[in-house]
Design a protein around this motif. Sequence first.
Motif, PDB file in Angstrom:
ATOM      1  N   LEU A 161      29.766  62.397  -5.994  1.00 12.59           N
ATOM      2  CA  LEU A 161      28.383  62.186  -5.584  1.00 12.59           C
ATOM      3  C   LEU A 161      28.330  62.598  -4.116  1.00 12.59           C
ATOM      4  N   ARG A 162      27.252  63.235  -3.710  1.00 12.76           N
ATOM      5  CA  ARG A 162      27.106  63.679  -2.325  1.00 12.76           C
ATOM      6  C   ARG A 162      25.980  62.914  -1.641  1.00 12.76           C
ATOM      7  N   PRO A 163      26.148  62.581  -0.366  1.00  9.54           N
ATOM      8  CA  PRO A 163      25.063  61.934   0.382  1.00  9.54           C
ATOM      9  C   PRO A 163      23.991  62.967   0.729  1.00  9.54           C
ATOM     10  N   PRO A 164      22.806  62.499   1.099  1.00 11.60           N
ATOM     11  CA  PRO A 164      21.748  63.429   1.507  1.00 11.60           C
ATOM     12  C   PRO A 164      22.110  64.101   2.836  1.00 11.60           C
ATOM     13  N   PRO A 165      21.432  65.204   3.159  1.00 10.19           N
ATOM     14  CA  PRO A 165      21.777  65.976   4.372  1.00 10.19           C
ATOM     15  C   PRO A 165      21.810  65.172   5.666  1.00 10.19           C
ATOM     16  N   GLU A 166      20.910  64.207   5.856  1.00  7.91           N
ATOM     17  CA  GLU A 166      20.908  63.471   7.124  1.00  7.91           C
ATOM     18  C   GLU A 166      22.150  62.584   7.273  1.00  7.91           C
ATOM     19  N   ILE A 167      22.626  62.005   6.177  1.00 11.94           N
ATOM     20  CA  ILE A 167      23.858  61.199   6.244  1.00 11.94           C
ATOM     21  C   ILE A 167      25.064  62.123   6.347  1.00 11.94           C
ATOM     22  N   GLU A 168      25.053  63.212   5.598  1.00 13.70           N
ATOM     23  CA  GLU A 168      26.147  64.180   5.682  1.00 13.70           C
ATOM     24  C   GLU A 168      26.295  64.680   7.116  1.00 13.70           C
ATOM     25  N   ALA A 169      25.194  64.989   7.782  1.00  6.27           N
ATOM     26  CA  ALA A 169      25.249  65.501   9.153  1.00  6.27           C
ATOM     27  C   ALA A 169      25.899  64.478  10.101  1.00  6.27           C
ATOM     28  N   ARG A 170      25.604  63.207   9.927  1.00 10.98           N
ATOM     29  CA  ARG A 170      26.212  62.166  10.772  1.00 10.98           C
ATOM     30  C   ARG A 170      27.721  62.097  10.553  1.00 10.98           C
ATOM     31  N   ILE A 171      28.135  62.207   9.299  1.00 13.21           N
ATOM     32  CA  ILE A 171      29.561  62.136   8.975  1.00 13.21           C
ATOM     33  C   ILE A 171      30.290  63.365   9.513  1.00 13.21           C
TER      34      ILE A 171
END
Length: 177
Positions: free
Chosen positions: A9-19
């Motif tokens: 499962l992948r997080p949405p772009p805004e959470i992915e960007a933080r990670i």
Amino acid sequence: MSPSYLLALRPPPEIEARIVAFREAHGVRDAAAVPHITVKARSGLKDDLRWLELLPAVAAATPPIPVELLAPRVFPNGSALYLPARSPGSVRLHLALLDALRPARRFEYEGPQMTPHLTLALGRRDASLNALLDAAGQTFPQPLTFTATELVWMRKPGPGGAYQPVQAWPLSGGAAT
């Protein structure tokens, strides 16, 4: 060496960007470069790729999955710094994938005791995960929540590579797509 595969499962772009920003700020470069929560590890995901034909039906039978990423932790064996994922739906998807794929052999962490998580950094001899844990606690002080809407097939080309998304199927819970 042959590639390895997982389902995630992948997080949405805004959470992915933080990670990704956290990883880059701390020089983390490992197989978890693309943020994901593994719902099926490599066991049973063979190079013949015949297992791929089973995934659309599993995804179609699975509703979108709420996920809450909690405060960072380090696995007791030091293998990874991670954000635990409170997500009963991801465990249900994991069990549905085990049932559909029926791997001949399973990893000891597969099954109802699976610990859903999003890896921030893998343990390495040259990295202090405890120092990174402090930084992660400051970067991710509050739980992050999202709803996963796709089952994603990810591929790592071989040792030293990073898992990258290849294909995704919508989680539709039996709804027409």
